[in-house]
Design an enzyme around this catalytic site. Structure first.
Site, PDB file in Angstrom:
ATOM      1  N   SER A  42     -69.312 -22.823 -19.441  1.00  0.00           N
ATOM      2  CA  SER A  42     -70.340 -22.424 -20.344  1.00  0.00           C
ATOM      3  C   SER A  42     -71.402 -23.468 -21.115  1.00  0.00           C
ATOM      4  CB  SER A  42     -69.660 -21.488 -21.554  1.00  0.00           C
ATOM      5  OG  SER A  42     -68.994 -20.425 -21.152  1.00  0.00           O
ATOM      6  N   GLY A  67     -69.681 -17.345 -19.627  1.00  0.00           N
ATOM      7  CA  GLY A  67     -70.585 -18.135 -18.759  1.00  0.00           C
ATOM      8  C   GLY A  67     -71.809 -18.524 -19.442  1.00  0.00           C
ATOM      9  N   GLY A 112     -75.966 -19.850 -19.938  1.00  0.00           N
ATOM     10  CA  GLY A 112     -77.305 -19.135 -19.771  1.00  0.00           C
ATOM     11  C   GLY A 112     -77.745 -18.029 -20.645  1.00  0.00           C
ATOM     12  N   CYS A 169     -67.409 -13.075 -24.386  1.00  0.00           N
ATOM     13  CA  CYS A 169     -68.543 -14.128 -24.544  1.00  0.00           C
ATOM     14  C   CYS A 169     -69.686 -13.586 -23.592  1.00  0.00           C
ATOM     15  CB  CYS A 169     -68.046 -15.479 -24.221  1.00  0.00           C
ATOM     16  SG  CYS A 169     -69.251 -16.632 -25.041  1.00  0.00           S
ATOM     17  N   PHE A 170     -70.182 -14.363 -22.644  1.00  0.00           N
ATOM     18  CA  PHE A 170     -71.264 -13.825 -21.775  1.00  0.00           C
ATOM     19  C   PHE A 170     -70.849 -12.595 -21.207  1.00  0.00           C
ATOM     20  CE2 PHE A 170     -73.953 -13.848 -18.027  1.00  0.00           C
ATOM     21  CZ  PHE A 170     -75.162 -14.720 -18.508  1.00  0.00           C
ATOM     22  N   ASN A 229     -67.995 -20.221 -28.289  1.00  0.00           N
ATOM     23  CA  ASN A 229     -68.947 -21.078 -27.656  1.00  0.00           C
ATOM     24  C   ASN A 229     -70.157 -20.249 -27.220  1.00  0.00           C
ATOM     25  OD1 ASN A 229     -70.225 -22.790 -26.066  1.00  0.00           O
ATOM     26  ND2 ASN A 229     -69.088 -22.849 -24.262  1.00  0.00           N
ATOM     27  N   GLY A 246     -74.309 -19.187 -27.639  1.00  0.00           N
ATOM     28  CA  GLY A 246     -75.722 -19.469 -28.160  1.00  0.00           C
ATOM     29  C   GLY A 246     -76.515 -18.274 -28.174  1.00  0.00           C
ATOM     30  N   PHE A 247     -76.065 -17.101 -27.701  1.00  0.00           N
ATOM     31  CA  PHE A 247     -76.791 -15.736 -27.920  1.00  0.00           C
ATOM     32  C   PHE A 247     -75.914 -14.654 -28.366  1.00  0.00           C
ATOM     33  CE2 PHE A 247     -78.994 -18.140 -24.493  1.00  0.00           C
ATOM     34  CZ  PHE A 247     -80.186 -17.822 -24.513  1.00  0.00           C
ATOM     35  N   HIS A 276     -63.376 -16.258 -28.095  1.00  0.00           N
ATOM     36  CA  HIS A 276     -62.591 -16.857 -26.873  1.00  0.00           C
ATOM     37  C   HIS A 276     -60.970 -16.653 -27.141  1.00  0.00           C
ATOM     38  CE1 HIS A 276     -65.756 -18.216 -24.062  1.00  0.00           C
ATOM     39  NE2 HIS A 276     -66.108 -18.689 -25.289  1.00  0.00           N
ATOM     40  N   GLU A 279     -58.499 -16.549 -25.113  1.00  0.00           N
ATOM     41  CA  GLU A 279     -57.994 -17.394 -23.988  1.00  0.00           C
ATOM     42  C   GLU A 279     -57.761 -18.932 -24.304  1.00  0.00           C
ATOM     43  OE1 GLU A 279     -62.046 -18.184 -22.819  1.00  0.00           O
ATOM     44  OE2 GLU A 279     -61.045 -16.700 -23.914  1.00  0.00           O
TER      45      GLU A 279
END
Length: 387
Positions: free
Chosen positions: A49, A228, A230, A256-257, A298, A300-301, A354, A356
């Site tokens: 990520s 992940g 992006g 997350c992503f 973690n 940013g979006f 997260h 995990e």
């Protein structure tokens, strides 16, 4: 004492920080972000990520425990660059097999040490995450700034295919096999299938380009959407896969992503946070249990839901979507960012953080039990309907 080679760090707004080369000598560019974790630097470095991001560690001493062959979250270091204040002169731990700087140099990761990371972090908090360059071969700030401003931005970046596995692989259940999960690898960390394996789950990890039919051909009882890098706004194919899974009522869990992907599939938008959440001390309220968890982040979006503006309290009510009702199940108590979604009418839920987290904390590990319970409940329901 050996004198280190000088280096500079230049942000896209022109702010410059001098320092010394750390890791590989060279030049690198990416998005400057800061991580507040005091432990887990090896997990951070190998987390896919962080692809195309230059990580600033706010903890002052980095490298104290060296590196080892067990704590990597993937097969390589993914960060674009690394920024520390005081690197350890000697790594000391019974599990260590080498030093951090040697590992960075071996993998070609350009870093900088001796930086006032407190001042740099405050700057990023006030101005937001931005592009950055580190160079130990060109000490001209203006020259480096020109190249920084030519580097690609994170908004609009489609990076999943760059970090995903190219071939499917399987992580077997530990002990008695209970369920099979197909994981869409958008940048998965090794500890995800490990945590599932302890619940008797065999995980088939498939490339990001996989179709839902390829995923279900594994015999999957459920689908997992991985973390992940992006911009989630670019991930149209995974979003459509998630929508088809919802139509077929296949149990879904996203982290997350993957949470942002499922959020888009449900009809919500996504947006870029000012400087993101990155660390292992973020307080999150689980609205299902009423408990506050200390969690690892973690991202940013984030997912944008109706009625939840910047900093506003996220409404605790059912939101109508094309796939039935949805609730915001988790909220960050620092800034009210949406940290989880739960479908009311379908077997699907997500968290933005997260559970995990290998370096800890482990408050949220129960979410893998919740996923297993979701699969078991769905299987019982199918059994009754087929009776």
């Amino acid at each position: 004492m050996v004198k280190r080679r000088s280096a500079i760090l230049v942000l896209e707004d022109g702010r410059t920080f001098p320092g010394e080369a750390y890791g590989s000598v060279g030049e690198t560019f990416g998005e400057a972000v800061f991580n507040t974790g005091m432990t887990g630097y090896q997990e951070t470095l190998t987390d896919p990520s962080y692809h195309r991001q230059v990580v600033v560690q706010t903890a002052p001493h980095i490298g104290n425990t060296g590196v080892n062959g067990e704590d990597d979250e993937s097969g390589r270091i993914w960060v674009a660059g690394y920024v520390v204040r005081d690197p350890a002169r000697i790594g000391s731990n019974w599990r260590a097999t080498g030093g951090l700087e040697d590992r960075l140099a071996t993998e070609g990761v350009v870093g900088i040490s001796g930086v006032d990371t407190r001042a740099l972090t405050r700057h990023l908090r006030e101005r937001g995450a931005m592009r950055v360059g580190i160079s130990s071969i060109d000490n001209d700030p203006q020259s480096l700034l020109t190249r920084v401003r030519q580097a690609p931005q994170m908004v609009g970046a489609d990076l999943s295919a760059e970090v995903s596995t190219t071939e499917p692989y399987v992580v077997e259940a530990l002990g008695e096999h209970r369920f099979t999960v197909a994981a869409l690898d958008l940048g998965i960390k090794r500890n995800v299938p490990r945590r599932l394996a302890t619940r008797g789950v065999t995980t088939h990890v498939l490339p990001a380009s996989s179709s839902i039919d390829q995923m279900l051909a594994t015999g999957a009882d459920a689908i997992f959407l991985s973390p992940g890098p992006g911009d989630p706004a670019t991930a149209d194919a995974p979003v459509e896969l998630a929508r088809e899974a919802l139509r077929r009522q296949v149990p879904l869990f996203g982290i997350c992503f993957g949470s942002q992907i499922l959020g888009r599939a449900l009809g919500f938008g996504t947006y870029k946070l000012g400087y993101g959440h990155r660390g292992i001390n973020q307080p999150v309220l689980d609205r299902v249990t009423g408990k506050v968890e200390v969690t690892s982040h973690n991202h940013g979006f984030a997912v944008e839901v109706p009625g939840a503006g910047a900093g506003a309290v996220v409404p605790d009510q059912v939101i109508d979507t094309d796939f039935g009702g949805v609730r915001v199940s988790h909220v960050c108590l620092n800034d009210n960012v949406v940290e989880g979604l739960r479908a009311v009418d379908l077997p699907a839920f997500t968290v933005q953080y997260h559970p995990e987290a290998a370096a800890g904390p482990h408050d949220a590990d129960y979410l893998f039990d919740r996923f297993a319970d979701l699969i078991e409940g769905r299987n019982h329901s199918k059994g009754r309907s087929n009776a």
